[in-house]
Design an enzyme around this catalytic site. Structure first.
Site, PDB file in Angstrom:
ATOM      1  N   CYS A 142       0.809  -1.210   0.000  1.00 19.85           N
ATOM      2  CA  CYS A 142       0.000   0.000   0.000  1.00 19.85           C
ATOM      3  C   CYS A 142       0.852   1.275   0.000  1.00 19.85           C
ATOM      4  CB  CYS A 142      -0.975  -0.028   1.165  1.00 19.85           C
ATOM      5  SG  CYS A 142      -2.373   1.104   0.924  1.00 19.85           S
ATOM      6  N   LYS A 163     -11.286   8.743   0.208  1.00 15.22           N
ATOM      7  CA  LYS A 163     -10.586   7.495   0.479  1.00 15.22           C
ATOM      8  C   LYS A 163     -11.176   6.359  -0.336  1.00 15.22           C
ATOM      9  CE  LYS A 163      -9.153   4.642   4.434  1.00 15.22           C
ATOM     10  NZ  LYS A 163      -9.281   4.467   5.897  1.00 15.22           N
ATOM     11  N   SER A 192      -7.464   0.320   0.935  1.00 16.55           N
ATOM     12  CA  SER A 192      -7.786   1.367   1.906  1.00 16.55           C
ATOM     13  C   SER A 192      -6.702   2.440   1.782  1.00 16.55           C
ATOM     14  CB  SER A 192      -7.827   0.790   3.326  1.00 16.55           C
ATOM     15  OG  SER A 192      -8.093   1.797   4.268  1.00 16.55           O
ATOM     16  N   HIS A 235      -4.247  -4.351   0.484  1.00 15.17           N
ATOM     17  CA  HIS A 235      -3.955  -4.933   1.795  1.00 15.17           C
ATOM     18  C   HIS A 235      -4.399  -6.404   1.846  1.00 15.17           C
ATOM     19  CE1 HIS A 235      -2.602  -1.429   4.086  1.00 15.17           C
ATOM     20  NE2 HIS A 235      -3.504  -0.714   3.439  1.00 15.17           N
ATOM     21  N   GLU A 237      -3.234  -8.624   3.532  1.00 15.04           N
ATOM     22  CA  GLU A 237      -3.046  -9.131   4.898  1.00 15.04           C
ATOM     23  C   GLU A 237      -4.218  -8.819   5.815  1.00 15.04           C
ATOM     24  OE1 GLU A 237      -1.803  -4.829   5.366  1.00 15.04           O
ATOM     25  OE2 GLU A 237      -1.852  -6.343   3.775  1.00 15.04           O
ATOM     26  N   ARG A 249     -13.837   3.791  13.116  1.00 19.64           N
ATOM     27  CA  ARG A 249     -12.897   4.764  13.661  1.00 19.64           C
ATOM     28  C   ARG A 249     -13.071   6.118  12.993  1.00 19.64           C
ATOM     29  NH1 ARG A 249      -7.367   3.679  11.352  1.00 19.64           N
ATOM     30  NH2 ARG A 249      -8.439   4.788   9.653  1.00 19.64           N
TER      31      ARG A 249
END
EC number: 2.3.1.46
Length: 321
Positions: A142, A163, A192, A235, A237, A249
């Site tokens: 990323c 985003k 992300s 991502h 992972e 969040r």
């Protein structure tokens, strides 16, 4: 085979509960095996969560992996205790003289900041430059992928107006690469980020190859032609809850985030997320570790000149699945 981790690392209990084979330093010391030595530079805020995610993928390969954790500086972390950092992480000066089979550099929450304005940008550049002489293969994730493409090849990223968050469909642009062995024609991966690389710029660069991309999310897998740098724009992972945790969040911070696409069932945040990328993530890391680390690295890590990058010999029409 297991992934070897420091004694008492918190990730061990989580991974063992998932039936992922991990081995403590103490037990590994009694074995006469040449493990793959992998260094992880963890730039993510929640160190323990990211450690667990990456070790989960590394522990799902047939190779024994010996992991060292690296931090970019010794400043206190907001999300990880100083005891954890001091007990399990090394400073760059402690590894500068060493060689590694593999290096993973994670993403970082710096997507809206110009690279030169990042407080540790000089350290990042130093580690990237060091890796080109001291590591057989580097996996950039990323933000780190964007940073390395900028530093190594001068390629600029484009900041997005909002985003890009969600789970997106991808296609292989080249089928006959060891990195893509076992991949379906289409597969999902999470993204992300606040920026993207121009696909055409990547394809036009003589030292790079775009191996997978998405109509919605752009370039995903980019490999250097010497096979020693792998840039992953998303991502793989991430665990099932990560995108949802980030969304909650951002809501709590009043950022008015968009709902991650193709993540919650029916795109409804009140419903459970659907994980559809774990198989691809495991295969990606397994192929990287096997074909681009294990197959290339010298037995004696003191002699990095023994690395013999190979060229792909596959031709259109061959079936590598």
């Amino acid at each position: 085979m297991p992934v070897k981790i420091p004694d008492n690392l918190p990730a061990a209990e989580i991974l063992e509960s998932e039936n992922i084979f991990v081995m403590s330093e103490t037990r590994a010391a009694n074995q006469d095996i040449r493990p793959m030595k992998v260094l992880i530079l963890n730039l993510m805020p929640n160190k323990i969560e990211t450690e667990t995610q990456l070790l989960r993928l590394l522990g799902n390969t047939p190779l024994q992996v010996d992991v060292d954790l690296l931090r970019i500086h010794d400043k206190a972390s907001k999300h990880t205790s100083i005891d954890h950092m001091n007990n399990f992480y090394r400073d760059f000066e402690a590894v500068r003289h060493k060689n590694y089979d593999g290096l993973i550099i994670t993403g970082a929450p710096l997507g809206q900041i110009e690279f030169e304005e990042v407080t540790y940008w000089d350290h990042i550049r130093e580690i990237i430059d060091w890796s080109q002489q001291h590591v057989t293969s580097v996996l950039f994730l990323c933000w780190a992928a964007h940073a390395a493409l900028y530093h190594l090849y001068g390629l600029q990223r484009k900041l997005l107006s909002a985003k890009r968050s969600g789970v997106f469909n991808h296609q292989r642009t080249h089928k006959h690469f060891p990195l893509l062995r076992g991949f379906d024609d289409e597969f999902f991966a999470p993204h992300s980020r606040f920026a993207e690389m121009n696909v055409e710029d990547l394809k036009a660069h003589k030292e790079l190859q775009v191996l997978a991309e998405s109509d919605e999310a752009g370039a995903y897998l980019v490999l250097s032609r010497n096979n020693r740098n792998l840039f992953v724009m998303g991502h793989p992972e991430y665990q099932k809850s990560t995108l949802g945790d980030e969304y909650q969040r951002d809501l709590a911070e009043g950022l008015n985030p968009t709902i991650p696409k193709n993540y919650f069932r029916c795109d409804d945040p009140s419903q459970a997320p659907v994980a559809r990328w774990h198989g691809h993530g495991s295969l990606l890391v397994s192929n990287w570790l096997n074909y681009y680390v294990y197959q290339l690295t010298p037995y004696d890590l003191h002699d990095m000149s023994a690395i013999t990058p190979w060229e792909h010999e596959y031709k259109d029409g061959q079936d590598d699945d």
